[in-house]
Structures are given as structure tokens and as C-alpha cells.
Enzyme design. Sequence first.
Site, PDB file in Angstrom:
ATOM      1  N   HIS A  60       0.849  -1.193   0.000  1.00  0.00           N
ATOM      2  CA  HIS A  60       0.000   0.000   0.000  1.00  0.00           C
ATOM      3  C   HIS A  60       0.884   1.242   0.000  1.00  0.00           C
ATOM      4  O   HIS A  60       2.111   1.157   0.177  1.00  0.00           O
ATOM      5  CB  HIS A  60      -0.971  -0.009   1.174  1.00  0.00           C
ATOM      6  CG  HIS A  60      -0.327   0.051   2.531  1.00  0.00           C
ATOM      7  ND1 HIS A  60       0.489  -0.947   3.038  1.00  0.00           N
ATOM      8  CD2 HIS A  60      -0.384   0.998   3.514  1.00  0.00           C
ATOM      9  CE1 HIS A  60       0.881  -0.623   4.244  1.00  0.00           C
ATOM     10  NE2 HIS A  60       0.376   0.555   4.559  1.00  0.00           N
ATOM     11  N   HIS A  62       1.376   3.832   1.973  1.00  0.00           N
ATOM     12  CA  HIS A  62       1.851   4.543   3.146  1.00  0.00           C
ATOM     13  C   HIS A  62       3.367   4.520   3.117  1.00  0.00           C
ATOM     14  O   HIS A  62       3.981   3.510   2.747  1.00  0.00           O
ATOM     15  CB  HIS A  62       1.319   3.908   4.430  1.00  0.00           C
ATOM     16  CG  HIS A  62      -0.085   4.329   4.757  1.00  0.00           C
ATOM     17  ND1 HIS A  62      -0.888   3.643   5.638  1.00  0.00           N
ATOM     18  CD2 HIS A  62      -0.828   5.385   4.304  1.00  0.00           C
ATOM     19  CE1 HIS A  62      -2.064   4.255   5.727  1.00  0.00           C
ATOM     20  NE2 HIS A  62      -2.056   5.299   4.922  1.00  0.00           N
ATOM     21  N   ASP A  64       5.933   4.213   5.023  1.00  0.00           N
ATOM     22  CA  ASP A  64       6.814   3.225   5.637  1.00  0.00           C
ATOM     23  C   ASP A  64       6.819   1.901   4.894  1.00  0.00           C
ATOM     24  O   ASP A  64       7.509   0.959   5.314  1.00  0.00           O
ATOM     25  CB  ASP A  64       6.450   3.013   7.115  1.00  0.00           C
ATOM     26  CG  ASP A  64       4.995   2.623   7.331  1.00  0.00           C
ATOM     27  OD1 ASP A  64       4.147   3.024   6.528  1.00  0.00           O
ATOM     28  OD2 ASP A  64       4.719   1.920   8.327  1.00  0.00           O
ATOM     29  N   HIS A  65       6.105   1.839   3.773  1.00  0.00           N
ATOM     30  CA  HIS A  65       6.081   0.619   2.976  1.00  0.00           C
ATOM     31  C   HIS A  65       6.613   0.813   1.551  1.00  0.00           C
ATOM     32  O   HIS A  65       6.787  -0.179   0.839  1.00  0.00           O
ATOM     33  CB  HIS A  65       4.667   0.044   2.937  1.00  0.00           C
ATOM     34  CG  HIS A  65       4.201  -0.448   4.263  1.00  0.00           C
ATOM     35  ND1 HIS A  65       4.242  -1.776   4.632  1.00  0.00           N
ATOM     36  CD2 HIS A  65       3.738   0.225   5.344  1.00  0.00           C
ATOM     37  CE1 HIS A  65       3.799  -1.899   5.867  1.00  0.00           C
ATOM     38  NE2 HIS A  65       3.492  -0.694   6.325  1.00  0.00           N
ATOM     39  N   HIS A 140      -7.412  -1.568   5.527  1.00  0.00           N
ATOM     40  CA  HIS A 140      -6.565  -0.565   6.158  1.00  0.00           C
ATOM     41  C   HIS A 140      -7.112   0.812   5.788  1.00  0.00           C
ATOM     42  O   HIS A 140      -8.160   0.920   5.161  1.00  0.00           O
ATOM     43  CB  HIS A 140      -5.114  -0.764   5.700  1.00  0.00           C
ATOM     44  CG  HIS A 140      -4.105  -0.006   6.498  1.00  0.00           C
ATOM     45  ND1 HIS A 140      -4.151   0.081   7.867  1.00  0.00           N
ATOM     46  CD2 HIS A 140      -3.011   0.715   6.115  1.00  0.00           C
ATOM     47  CE1 HIS A 140      -3.141   0.809   8.291  1.00  0.00           C
ATOM     48  NE2 HIS A 140      -2.437   1.205   7.247  1.00  0.00           N
ATOM     49  N   ASP A 210      -0.491  -3.893   6.041  1.00  0.00           N
ATOM     50  CA  ASP A 210      -1.133  -3.603   7.308  1.00  0.00           C
ATOM     51  C   ASP A 210      -2.626  -3.924   7.182  1.00  0.00           C
ATOM     52  O   ASP A 210      -3.196  -3.778   6.114  1.00  0.00           O
ATOM     53  CB  ASP A 210      -0.977  -2.143   7.655  1.00  0.00           C
ATOM     54  CG  ASP A 210       0.471  -1.692   7.760  1.00  0.00           C
ATOM     55  OD1 ASP A 210       1.367  -2.478   7.427  1.00  0.00           O
ATOM     56  OD2 ASP A 210       0.709  -0.538   8.115  1.00  0.00           O
ATOM     57  N   HIS A 268       5.821  -5.519  12.210  1.00  0.00           N
ATOM     58  CA  HIS A 268       5.201  -4.191  12.129  1.00  0.00           C
ATOM     59  C   HIS A 268       4.900  -3.647  13.529  1.00  0.00           C
ATOM     60  O   HIS A 268       3.861  -3.056  13.788  1.00  0.00           O
ATOM     61  CB  HIS A 268       3.935  -4.224  11.274  1.00  0.00           C
ATOM     62  CG  HIS A 268       3.563  -2.860  10.740  1.00  0.00           C
ATOM     63  ND1 HIS A 268       2.635  -2.056  11.351  1.00  0.00           N
ATOM     64  CD2 HIS A 268       3.992  -2.179   9.654  1.00  0.00           C
ATOM     65  CE1 HIS A 268       2.497  -0.934  10.666  1.00  0.00           C
ATOM     66  NE2 HIS A 268       3.317  -0.983   9.628  1.00  0.00           N
TER      67      HIS A 268
END
EC number: 3.1.26.11
Length: 301
Positions: A60, A62, A64-65, A140, A210, A268
Site C-alpha cells: 500500500h 503509506h 513506511d512501505h 486498512h 497492514d 510491524h
Amino acid sequence: MKLTILGCYAATPRTFTNPTSQLLEIKNRLFLVDCGEGTQVQLRKNKIKFSKINHIFISHLHGDHFYGLIGLISTFSLLNRNNDLAVYGPKGIKEIILLQLRLSNSWPNFGLHFHELTSNQSELIFEDDKVIVKTIPLKHRVYTNGFLFEEKIAERKLNVDAVREYQIEKCYFQNIKNGKDIFLDDGTLISNEKLTFDPEKPKSYAFCSDTIYNEAIITLIENVDVLYHEATFLQSEASLATKTMHSTAIEAATIAKKAQVGKLILGHYSTRYDAISLFKEEAETVFPNVLLADDGKSFDF
């Protein structure tokens, strides 16, 4: 099947922890799953050859990914990469990356192919002669997919002693490994079971990060050998997990138990906790076979 954790902590990188990224080696293929900041540094620390990574899966959008993706692509170019690179991720990933490449005038000298995902149903997104990859729709705050990696059933193993006993010529070996029976010169039929051994059971790995607790994924990951499921919070912060659409360690373990998976890997983690061992302790109250991801850790299955 080998899994190397490059990063497994939530939200922001720290001097001693990294956001989500991992490398799955399965049937001699290397698949990069998510690409948080610092991924290429972690790849170097773990002595992984960049040139062997031909497929990247982004769960996805976001940061941090995937914030490490543009840096990794740029490094590929600086290393004079020739192999094509395929990126699988949510719709928008192509626009984000191409904008950065265009404004920095840093077009790669290799084929860069985007496979943008929009479906809310599980779909097959990669297949070759050894491995298939399907999406696992997650819940999410933005459109998110997990990924299911499955080995295809291998060819049967030749029983060398048996083929020698029946004096079968080498030109028939491939047909035998493909499961075919063999007729001898005198017309005698030799069944394949006498000439081969069963192949190893195909291995499978499910990556789920997530997501909020979501029983809809259970049928998609049922009986997988290894499940990686996010566990951002402990049960004491269950209300925060619900608010941010993440999971607790107990919720991850509950999914593992109901899906009857072989092993559960937690990751995570929120950086608010002093010790990740707390996640294992909580999860094991529900599911017995729990492992903890940590940066630089490898699992051989």
C-alpha cells in the site's frame, strides 16, 4: 524457502530499526515485498545481490512501505542494471515513481514495468513455471493488499535404482519425471509409482501487513506454511489498533489459529514498546507456533 527481514517496525525509521521490507527466496526466485526507507542499505548489509531482484510487491501507499522504492530504482540505474524490473502495487504507484524520475531526469536504463492493482477480490498477479503470486485484500486506511506466494507442484523425483533395474534409457527420464508410465521393449508396462518418488510438498508464504482484524482473509491463507501478520499493538492498546486500522498480537494469532497455518511470524511493531518479546508472549496464549520478525533476521523453511 527463505525469508529475510530487512525491516519490520511501524511508522518511522530509527537508528536501530527499519520500516517494512522483506526478501522472499522461493524456488530460486527473489521477491522483494514492500520497500520502506533504508531497504537498499539493508540489502547490502545482508549481502543480497541487487541484480537478482526482478519483482517488487508493494502492499500500500503509506510511506513506511514504499518510500525506499525510488532510491532503489535509482541505484539500479547507477549499477547499470540490464534486467527488466516489475513493480506490483496499488494504482498510483506508477505516477508517484515516474514523477520523481521525470523531475530528476533520472530515467532508468532498463525496462520498468508497473502492474497497478485495483481489485478488492483476490487475483493472480504473477506466474511462471515454478511460483504463483496472488493478492490478499486487506482492510486498512488506504487500499491495501497482502500477497500469497505458492510453489507449484514440482516434477516427480527419479528412482535411479529402479530405472537401472528395468534398464530404461535416459531419453525416457523426463517423461517419467512428468508422471508417465513406461512400456519396456517386451511390452511390459511399468507404472510411474515404481520409477519415481513423490516430490516435496509445495511451500507457501502469506504476507499480511497492514490490516485491521479481518476474518475474510482466512479462506485465502488457510493451511499456508508460513503467515506473516502485522501485530502493531499489544492488547492493552486494542482500541488504538481499531482506530488506526491495525492489529494486535492476539488478533494476528487468532487469524493464524482459525486459518490453521503452520507458523506465524509477527512484525510491524509499534516503537512504543520496550521489548518485542511481549508480542510473542501474548500471541502464544492463542497460537503455539509464533516467531518474531526482527531487522536482519532470516528464516529458513
